[in-house]
Design an enzyme around this catalytic site. Structure first.
Site, PDB file in Angstrom:
ATOM      1  N   GLU A   1      -6.712   0.619  -2.783  1.00  0.00           N
ATOM      2  CA  GLU A   1      -6.861  -0.747  -2.101  1.00  0.00           C
ATOM      3  C   GLU A   1      -6.849  -1.736  -3.276  1.00  0.00           C
ATOM      4  O   GLU A   1      -7.901  -2.440  -3.627  1.00  0.00           O
ATOM      5  CB  GLU A   1      -7.836  -0.783  -1.095  1.00  0.00           C
ATOM      6  CG  GLU A   1      -7.731  -0.088   0.261  1.00  0.00           C
ATOM      7  CD  GLU A   1      -8.827  -0.388   1.245  1.00  0.00           C
ATOM      8  OE1 GLU A   1      -9.507  -1.365   1.130  1.00  0.00           O
ATOM      9  OE2 GLU A   1      -8.705   0.154   2.332  1.00  0.00           O
TER      10      GLU A   1
ATOM     11  N   GLU B   1      -7.461   6.144   5.237  1.00  0.00           N
ATOM     12  CA  GLU B   1      -8.595   5.376   6.147  1.00  0.00           C
ATOM     13  C   GLU B   1      -8.395   4.704   7.297  1.00  0.00           C
ATOM     14  O   GLU B   1      -7.352   4.025   7.579  1.00  0.00           O
ATOM     15  CB  GLU B   1      -9.448   4.301   5.045  1.00  0.00           C
ATOM     16  CG  GLU B   1      -9.973   4.961   3.767  1.00  0.00           C
ATOM     17  CD  GLU B   1     -10.537   3.823   3.159  1.00  0.00           C
ATOM     18  OE1 GLU B   1     -11.175   2.677   3.692  1.00  0.00           O
ATOM     19  OE2 GLU B   1     -10.591   3.842   1.921  1.00  0.00           O
TER      20      GLU B   1
END
Length: 784
Positions: A159, A360
């Site tokens: 991320e 995720e």
């Protein structure tokens, strides 16, 4: 293949990160990371003590049937100074962990960077320095040299948008910078680090190399009900701009070797283009083997010319970030499984050759430990609904090879510390005892059968049916209610999805097109402490949302003991189906008396003592902490706080956040009590200026007090912000109209009202409900 089963070889597992679970932050030669130095940091020690307890955690994964474990390597555990000297004791830990995983039949997936940059590199410029990208490549070689014979799949970064823009733009994450220029420069250098790191891994013999991105669909409010709606020209531009900043800024350089055309002018205005060198995109855009997709929630925006830019989205002037009228997690994140199908559909369409993995997906809910287990039905429902959407996406051709839940363990949720609970496994942080939640046992069964089986979700939703049938929620509702306007083909698709999912339409589904005579009491007291805007929003939005769900609203005033008795009688005799309480400071005895009835009750504001009534509040502690940290970052060291009546919970929380930030900086609070109004704030400011030599900043627990302080500073001849910085709390309308304009902590007024209504609707539907705490945001204006 049945609709509930997944392809053979589909990979099931979980994800974690080093800082969030390992602990042992100063042991065996590990160097500090930026999170150890971040205000409010040191949460990572002892965290889950995974550094010592990894054999137990691996056994848990083995017993649950996990095939894969995505962990991250701590850069500063391997290279304490970020470069140069290796720490063999740190590498030994990952050696042991990988061997333990392989011995349990679990495939290790290694992530090299999950936000914990060595502090030594930050001291030399961190991600704003191009050299950090080259040091990352060196670090990748060192780790692969030790683990590459047993780890087949490597993710370079996790991320990068969060690390760059939440850490360098908004300042909410480490390293806590608040600079649009730094955010864009850091983003590019992280992309370059990915490219250089991928090259280093491949040259060392890595089998598969990828990167993990957080991806979200960007929609208008109208599109939440119908994905196919075409927005207005202004809203379409807003959607495109945020999509570029959030998604395309990273996806296109990595998968296409180019910047989005509309991005470079935004970067140039904020940071110039000198940090982007010829040849960088060739390095960044080399082919990868696997794209990790982290999905949690959509982003909803619309055009609003007066809106200021969000610090996390530099260049977002004129765009309003909107709330999502649906159920939310305990972090206030909207639950929208259909957004995952939009992400996967887009990736499949635009990058058809890219192999994907959901790296995720998960949710924070408030868990209750009971004698017979942890019955986290909301988490189970969340995961199941997303998996059903994922299964439908596989049928559409999405190349998804696996699904990893976030997270294995309750852990440190970065700046939020230990209070967030994402884990399948509960951790008692005082004893480090692990307990399986019901969601873990459910996930074990999913893995065992390689799918969701014939049993249906306890609460399939309109979202799930709509995603399965590839139509809007409104279309599902029209079919449920037998409207003739739906074509036979669409009706057949919806009914097929209803049958496959075992969906039973409820009042909420029917209420999209019909009304019912159910009643809800909206109980109000006269607003205090400038709360008129919040009460007005509650009346407007709670009424709108509940009436839209077929409820009649009974507005009741609670201002005397007799009115309290009347309200209790009204509820006890079941004249209403639910109660929304909007009373000052947690409602006191009235809330507890109503909680003892059988009628669902929800409350605005955290009560002073633990309550059986679920509530909606904002993160007052975090907002005050962020405001104080910002002042300290600006070099202010004599920071006073003007606080309203300290018997109010909201004031107590804001004072606690302020004190926490000062404590982290080694400073002591300077407090001036006040009342509610501007004159009270002015008087408190005059006392502070007279009593504290060198006072250079003031935080007020409300905007009204801050406006009074601004007036007092002007009367005393103090220049704002040169001599005295002033920050308020609330972002009332007057805050942006002061001279100079007031820096303040924005409290999400509309979002609180919508969350109240959603929380009550969830209770009326019989769902397990948790209290909701919504995030606040610092709005920097001229007074700082």
């Amino acid at each position: 293949m049945s609709t509930a089963r997944f392809p053979e070889g589909f990979v099931w597992g979980v994800s974690t990160s080093a800082y969030q679970i390992e602990g042992a932050s100063g042991e065996d030669g590990k160097g500090p990371s930026i999170w150890d130095a971040f205000p409010g940091g040191r949460h990572g020690d002892p965290a889950c003590d995974h550094y010592r307890r990894y054999p137990e955690d691996v056994r848990l994964m083995r017993d649950l049937g996990m095939a894969a474990y995505r962990f991250s390597v701590s850069w500063s555990r391997v290279l304490p100074e970020g470069a140069g000297r290796r720490n063999d004791l740190g590498l030994d830990f990952y050696d042991r962990l990988v061997d333990e995983l392989l011995g349990a039949g679990i495939t290790p997936y290694a992530t090299l960077y999950h936000w914990d940059l060595p502090q030594a590199l930050e001291d030399r410029g961190g991600w704003t320095s191009r050299d950090t990208a080259h040091r990352f490549a060196d670090y990748a070689r060192v780790v692969h040299e030790r683990l590459g014979d047993r780890v087949g799949t490597w993710f370079t970064l996790n991320e990068p948008w969060v690390a760059a823009f939440i850490g360098h733009g908004a300042g909410v994450h480490a390293p806590g910078r608040r600079s649009a220029a730094d955010a864009f420069v850091a983003a590019h250098h992280m992309l370059l680090a990915h490219g250089l790191g991928a090259e280093a891994l491949r040259s060392s013999g890595a089998q598969r190399v990828g990167v993990v991105l957080n991806l979200s669909p960007v929609l208008t409010p109208a599109q939440l009900g119908d994905f196919t709606l075409e927005p207005s020209e202004e809203d379409a531009e807003a959607v495109a701009r945020i999509d570029t900043l959030l998604n395309r800024q990273f996806v296109e350089p990595i998968l296409r070797g180019r910047h989005p055309g509309d991005l470079l002018p935004v970067i140039e205005r904020a940071a110039g283009l000198g940090h982007i060198h010829d040849g960088d995109l060739d390095v960044i855009g080399r082919p990868i083997d696997l794209l990790g997709v982290n999905y949690y929630t959509p982003v909803v925006v619309r055009a609003q010319p007066s809106a200021a830019a969000d610090p996390a989205f530099p260049g977002s002037e004129g765009i309003l970030f909107c709330s999502v009228p649906t159920a939310v997690t305990a972090m206030g994140w909207p639950i929208m499984p259909g957004g995952l199908s939009l992400v996967l559909r887009r990736l499949t369409r635009e990058y058809p050759d890219t192999e994907l993995m959901i790296t995720e997906n998960g949710a924070d809910f408030v868990d209750v430990v009971t004698g017979d287990g942890i019955h986290d039905v909301d988490r189970t429902s969340y995961l199941e609904e997303h998996l059903r959407v994922l299964r439908a996406s596989l049928d559409e051709g999405a190349r998804v090879r696996g699904y990893l839940v976030w997270s294995l363990l309750d852990c440190v949720e970065w700046a939020d510390g230990y209070r967030r609970k994402f884990g399948l496994v509960h951790v008692d942080f005082a004893t480090q005892r692990r307990r399986l939640k019901d969601s873990a046992l459910w996930y074990r069964d999913v893995i065992k059968r390689n799918g969701l089986g014939v049993d249906r979700p306890k609460r399939p939703t309109l979202e799930t049916v709509a995603a399965r049938a590839q139509v809007s929620r409104a279309t599902v509702s029209r079919v449920v209610n037998g409207e003739a306007s739906v074509s036979p083909e669409v009706r057949a698709a919806v009914l097929r999805a209803v049958q496959e999912l075992g969906y039973v339409p409820n009042a909420a589904a029917r209420s999209l097109v019909t009304r019912r005579a159910n009643a809800v009491a909206l109980v109000l007291a006269p607003p205090q402490n400038g709360g008129e805007a919040l009460v007005s929003a509650v009346v407007q939005y709670v009424t709108s949302l509940l009436e839209g769900a077929g409820k009649q609203i009974a507005l009741m005033l609670a201002d005397t003991d007799e009115s309290h008795r009347r309200i209790v009688r009204h509820v006890e005799t079941h004249q209403v189906d639910g109660v929304v309480l909007v009373l000052p400071d947690g409602a006191g005895p009235l809330a507890e008396r109503l909680a003892r009835t059988e009628v669902p009750v929800v409350l605005l504001g955290r009560p002073a003592i633990a309550s059986l009534v679920p509530y909606v509040d904002v993160d007052n502690v975090g907002g005050a902490r962020a405001a104080t940290a910002y002042l300290l970052d600006q070099g202010r060291r004599r920071v006073g706080i003007i606080c309203g009546p300290t018997d109010l919970v909201v004031v107590q929380d804001r004072l606690a956040g302020h004190r926490n930030a000062l404590h982290q900086a080694g400073l002591h609070p300077i407090t001036a009590p006040a009342g509610f109004d501007r004159e009270s704030g002015a008087a408190a400011a005059r006392r502070l200026m007279g009593d504290v030599p060198g006072l250079d900043a003031v935080l007020a627990t409300s905007d009204q007090l801050a406006i009074g302080a601004l007036r007092a500073a002007r009367q005393a001849g103090r220049r704002v912000p040169e001599d005295l910085a002033i920050v308020g709390f609330g972002d009332i309308d007057a805050a942006s109209a002061t001279t100079p304009a007031l820096t303040t902590v924005r409290v999400p007024v509309t979002e609180q009202a919508l969350a109240l209504a959603r929380l009550l609707l969830s209770r009326l539907d019989g769902r397990h409900t948790s209290s909701v705490v919504l995030p606040t945001r610092l709005v920097v204006r001229e007074t700082t």
